[in-house]
Write a protein that holds these residues in place. Structure first.
Motif, PDB file in Angstrom:
ATOM      1  N   MET A   1       1.066  -1.189   0.116  1.00 53.72           N
ATOM      2  CA  MET A   1       0.072   0.546  -0.003  1.00 53.72           C
ATOM      3  C   MET A   1       1.024   0.913  -0.174  1.00 53.72           C
ATOM      4  O   MET A   1       0.074   2.054   0.440  1.00 53.72           O
ATOM      5  CB  MET A   1      -0.502  -0.145   1.145  1.00 53.72           C
ATOM      6  CG  MET A   1      -2.076  -0.786   1.355  1.00 53.72           C
ATOM      7  SD  MET A   1      -3.033  -0.931   0.023  1.00 53.72           S
ATOM      8  CE  MET A   1      -4.529   0.464  -0.095  1.00 53.72           C
TER       9      MET A   1
ATOM     10  N   GLU B   1      -1.922  -0.983  -7.089  1.00 55.31           N
ATOM     11  CA  GLU B   1      -1.813  -1.527  -8.556  1.00 55.31           C
ATOM     12  C   GLU B   1      -0.265  -1.496  -8.928  1.00 55.31           C
ATOM     13  O   GLU B   1       0.003  -2.728  -9.713  1.00 55.31           O
ATOM     14  CB  GLU B   1      -2.388  -0.513  -9.711  1.00 55.31           C
ATOM     15  CG  GLU B   1      -4.119  -0.626  -9.363  1.00 55.31           C
ATOM     16  CD  GLU B   1      -4.891  -0.229  -8.342  1.00 55.31           C
ATOM     17  OE1 GLU B   1      -3.554   0.086  -7.332  1.00 55.31           O
ATOM     18  OE2 GLU B   1      -5.432  -0.165  -7.834  1.00 55.31           O
TER      19      GLU B   1
ATOM     20  N   PRO C   1      -4.282  -5.400   2.235  1.00 53.22           N
ATOM     21  CA  PRO C   1      -5.705  -5.500   2.232  1.00 53.22           C
ATOM     22  C   PRO C   1      -6.186  -6.639   1.841  1.00 53.22           C
ATOM     23  O   PRO C   1      -5.664  -7.046   0.220  1.00 53.22           O
ATOM     24  CB  PRO C   1      -6.544  -3.994   1.573  1.00 53.22           C
ATOM     25  CG  PRO C   1      -5.649  -3.687   1.003  1.00 53.22           C
ATOM     26  CD  PRO C   1      -4.763  -3.524   1.649  1.00 53.22           C
TER      27      PRO C   1
ATOM     28  N   ASP D   1      -8.441  -9.127   0.934  1.00 49.94           N
ATOM     29  CA  ASP D   1      -9.793  -8.770  -0.330  1.00 49.94           C
ATOM     30  C   ASP D   1      -8.842  -8.712  -2.024  1.00 49.94           C
ATOM     31  O   ASP D   1      -8.885  -8.399  -3.462  1.00 49.94           O
ATOM     32  CB  ASP D   1     -10.732  -8.396  -0.355  1.00 49.94           C
ATOM     33  CG  ASP D   1     -11.669  -9.246   0.642  1.00 49.94           C
ATOM     34  OD1 ASP D   1     -11.049 -10.191   0.792  1.00 49.94           O
ATOM     35  OD2 ASP D   1     -12.814  -9.075   1.354  1.00 49.94           O
ATOM     36  N   ARG D   2      -8.460  -7.083  -1.333  1.00 52.08           N
ATOM     37  CA  ARG D   2      -8.277  -6.252  -2.868  1.00 52.08           C
ATOM     38  C   ARG D   2      -7.276  -6.694  -3.388  1.00 52.08           C
ATOM     39  O   ARG D   2      -6.943  -6.509  -4.810  1.00 52.08           O
ATOM     40  CB  ARG D   2      -8.238  -4.934  -2.203  1.00 52.08           C
ATOM     41  CG  ARG D   2      -7.949  -3.916  -3.064  1.00 52.08           C
ATOM     42  CD  ARG D   2      -7.372  -2.412  -2.814  1.00 52.08           C
ATOM     43  NE  ARG D   2      -6.996  -1.223  -3.879  1.00 52.08           N
ATOM     44  CZ  ARG D   2      -7.444  -0.019  -3.344  1.00 52.08           C
ATOM     45  NH1 ARG D   2      -6.893   0.175  -1.911  1.00 52.08           N
ATOM     46  NH2 ARG D   2      -6.511   0.810  -4.251  1.00 52.08           N
ATOM     47  N   LEU D   3      -6.278  -7.509  -2.748  1.00 50.35           N
ATOM     48  CA  LEU D   3      -4.420  -7.727  -3.359  1.00 50.35           C
ATOM     49  C   LEU D   3      -5.237  -9.031  -4.034  1.00 50.35           C
ATOM     50  O   LEU D   3      -4.585  -9.160  -5.040  1.00 50.35           O
ATOM     51  CB  LEU D   3      -3.291  -7.408  -2.225  1.00 50.35           C
ATOM     52  CG  LEU D   3      -2.847  -6.472  -1.633  1.00 50.35           C
ATOM     53  CD1 LEU D   3      -2.050  -7.259  -0.036  1.00 50.35           C
ATOM     54  CD2 LEU D   3      -2.498  -5.939  -2.300  1.00 50.35           C
TER      55      LEU D   3
ATOM     56  N   THR E   1      -7.426  -9.833  -5.592  1.00 53.41           N
ATOM     57  CA  THR E   1      -8.677  -9.314  -7.325  1.00 53.41           C
ATOM     58  C   THR E   1      -7.341  -8.994  -7.912  1.00 53.41           C
ATOM     59  O   THR E   1      -7.420  -9.321  -9.174  1.00 53.41           O
ATOM     60  CB  THR E   1      -9.437  -7.782  -6.828  1.00 53.41           C
ATOM     61  OG1 THR E   1     -10.547  -9.086  -5.783  1.00 53.41           O
ATOM     62  CG2 THR E   1      -9.939  -8.405  -7.631  1.00 53.41           C
ATOM     63  N   LEU E   2      -6.692  -7.978  -7.196  1.00 53.31           N
ATOM     64  CA  LEU E   2      -5.592  -7.602  -8.694  1.00 53.31           C
ATOM     65  C   LEU E   2      -4.925  -8.798  -8.849  1.00 53.31           C
ATOM     66  O   LEU E   2      -4.513  -8.936 -10.165  1.00 53.31           O
ATOM     67  CB  LEU E   2      -4.475  -6.808  -7.839  1.00 53.31           C
ATOM     68  CG  LEU E   2      -5.462  -5.229  -7.520  1.00 53.31           C
ATOM     69  CD1 LEU E   2      -4.401  -4.655  -6.609  1.00 53.31           C
ATOM     70  CD2 LEU E   2      -5.435  -4.601  -8.716  1.00 53.31           C
TER      71      LEU E   2
ATOM     72  N   GLU F   1      -5.042  -4.049   7.982  1.00 48.78           N
ATOM     73  CA  GLU F   1      -5.711  -3.229   7.316  1.00 48.78           C
ATOM     74  C   GLU F   1      -5.630  -1.411   7.334  1.00 48.78           C
ATOM     75  O   GLU F   1      -6.401  -1.161   6.839  1.00 48.78           O
ATOM     76  CB  GLU F   1      -6.905  -3.758   7.854  1.00 48.78           C
ATOM     77  CG  GLU F   1      -8.090  -4.908   7.960  1.00 48.78           C
ATOM     78  CD  GLU F   1      -7.155  -5.561   6.326  1.00 48.78           C
ATOM     79  OE1 GLU F   1      -8.172  -4.997   5.488  1.00 48.78           O
ATOM     80  OE2 GLU F   1      -7.326  -6.584   6.770  1.00 48.78           O
TER      81      GLU F   1
END
Lengths: 358, 358
Positions: A14, A21, A44, A46-48, A50-51, A68
């Motif tokens: 992050m 991204e 995070p 979930d976000r990672l 997904t990427l 978090e």
């Protein structure tokens, strides 16, 4: 290859202006060249996830470590230390502190990263203060310039420590067996620079330090590439680095304006486009991305906050090279020689010689 | 117009790598633009007379002052002071000391010039040490950067003196009514720079100094042109100036190589030739030639040693602008205010306000 046997790099997913991204894209890019390296991705979950789902190479070499909270780019170091104990940055350094990873990489807040790294990794034996080393592009390759801002002052002994660490750093990252080292100074005859600088030169020459020492270098010679490691205090190093960055941008701006000035110039620029693209790559700070904190019990690499995926991959590459090198052992050996010479006073050459004379 | 009424500039005709030819050519060039200025040309009489014979404009405005010895470019200042008392440099400064000329210009040995100027002209009242100011090309115009090497250290009071002198210098040479002034510093939150720098900011804000003060500036902002006067100690200023010169040369070298890389590039470069010539002029240090010693009872301008005639004419132009300005009076007034504020302790604002409260 599992995590246990592979070289593992811990990442603050992050950190930086374009995270997460470009961080994941950076891993994807490096994984193509170095599929043997594994990564701990702090951020995070979930976000990672997904990427990673759309980046198969990165997914194959990454483990997500949920974190978090995020350290803001403009947070003060003291504030980050108080509030950032569950952040991706804190945890990324933690993986190094706990022996899970060989190095940590972050494009986040420099001051916060420095403060957390010092707190969690502590300074190594025989080093007074850690230093921040930058890869400075020269006409030949890259020079290591340090300190570029970890401290604002440095006495003679600390400058010697910087020289020792910078020399091993250059060897680790750029592969030269005997990097050439010099102290940054001004050249005027009457003004031979601060006492600290002259003292450091004296110590490097006479206090058991094993490096190829070239004496003093002036500001206009940094970019020539004849010296591999340039040693200075953090105030001067930071001013020099930023001044060089500003000047390169200024000249690039002149060039851009020149290429657009009139029809003939535009046509000429068109013909020159491929060559100019190469020039741009040469002037791109991302190519050598990755300033490193030296002098801690663990490696921490700082990527530019505004970097892109290629730049972040370059920072990861610096971390991998450092982690795979003998940097820590070489530094420890040279520092121990220097510390021993400082404790045992140097043999008083002239007087001893006289007393031995018949 | 005779010597008595005209503005007179004294010249060390033998200073610099290409003296005396480029010196006389420089006078010839300036005389075309400023036929009202007169020059005292210090150097070997016969040689100078021969050169003047073929330069009618210069001949019309020059008086030759015979000086038979020359200060070597590599002489140490102490050596120059001992052996150089009949030199062209010594005598050029002498003309200012004796009130015959308003300013002296030399492209000779910097250290020797500085030492002789200090000895013959002495430091003005309320200035601890003179400073060397450079004209730094920015994307907008020129910034005045000082000190760039007259001293290696400067305390808070001296930095304030530099700020006062630099501000008046910028107005005199570049014509801006209220130049914007800042102190060179590093930006990190936790590392706010040396005590001297923070002390100087405090003094400029609260000790009677009348300048437009913008606070701190980092190295990468010097070339942006938003600040007109950048104040720093002579060590840092010298490192910054030389680093910028080296970086500009490095980028220019990349560009040259790019323009020659392949047939298309060469063709493109041909079309770009007029625009590139303009770019070259923009990057030419000679355009702003003339570092000035500030803080002496008299003006001394140092031209680059390797300068050409156009560069030497630029240095003469700086001397003429300075001499025709109100620089000395403006500096004296601002310094006197600062000295008065330093003697009389500043009113203790908060406490006084409280005691006046009902």
């Amino acid at each position: 290859l599992g995590m246990a046997e592979a070289l593992v790099i811990s990442i603050d997913a992050m950190g930086g202006d374009h995270a997460p991204e470009i961080v994941v894209d950076g891993v994807e890019a490096l994984a193509a060249r170095r599929p043997d390296v594994r990564f701990l991705l702090h951020g995070p979950a979930d976000r990672l996830a997904t990427l990673l789902a759309s980046r198969p190479r990165a997914q194959a070499v990454c483990q997500i470590r949920p974190a978090e909270t995020v350290v803001a780019m403009d947070a003060k170091p003291s504030q980050a230390l108080r509030q950032g104990r569950k952040s991706s940055m804190w945890n990324a350094i933690g993986s190094v502190a706990e022996g899970e990873a060989a190095a940590a990489v972050s494009a986040g807040n420099t001051g916060a990263l420095m403060a957390m790294a010092k707190l969690r990794l502590r300074t190594v034996a025989n080093v007074h203060r850690p230093a921040l080393v930058a890869n400075w592009p020269t006409t030949k390759d890259y020079a290591a310039v340090l300190d570029v801002g970890a401290n604002i002052e440095a006495d003679a002994e600390q400058l010697v420590e910087f020289a020792i660490m910078g020399e091993a750093f250059h060897r680790a990252v750029h592969g030269k067996a005997r990097p050439r080292v010099a102290l940054l100074n001004i050249g005027s005859e009457e003004l031979k620079g601060h006492d600290e600088i002259r003292g450091a030169a004296e110590l490097i020459r006479n206090a058991g330090v094993d490096i190829d020492f070239a004496g003093f270098i002036e500001g206009d010679a940094i970019g020539k590439g004849e010296i591999d490691v340039i040693v200075t205090d953090g105030f001067t190093g930071n001013i020099a680095l930023k001044t060089a960055e500003g000047t390169a941008k200024q000249v690039a701006g002149y060039l851009r304006a020149t290429l657009k000035a009139g029809l003939l110039s535009r046509l000429g620029a068109l013909l020159l486009a491929p060559a100019l693209l190469k020039l741009r790559a040469k002037m791109d700070p991302g190519r050598a991305n990755g300033a490193v904190f030296l002098g801690l019990n663990g490696l921490v690499v700082k990527s530019h906050g505004g970097t892109d995926a290629a730049g972040f991959a370059a920072a990861l590459d610096v971390a991998v090279r450092m982690a795979a090198s003998h940097f820590q052992a070489e530094v420890a050996a040279n520092l121990a020689r220097f510390a021993a010479a400082a404790v045992a006073p140097a043999p008083a050459g002239d007087i001893a010689a006289e007393s031995r004379a018949p």
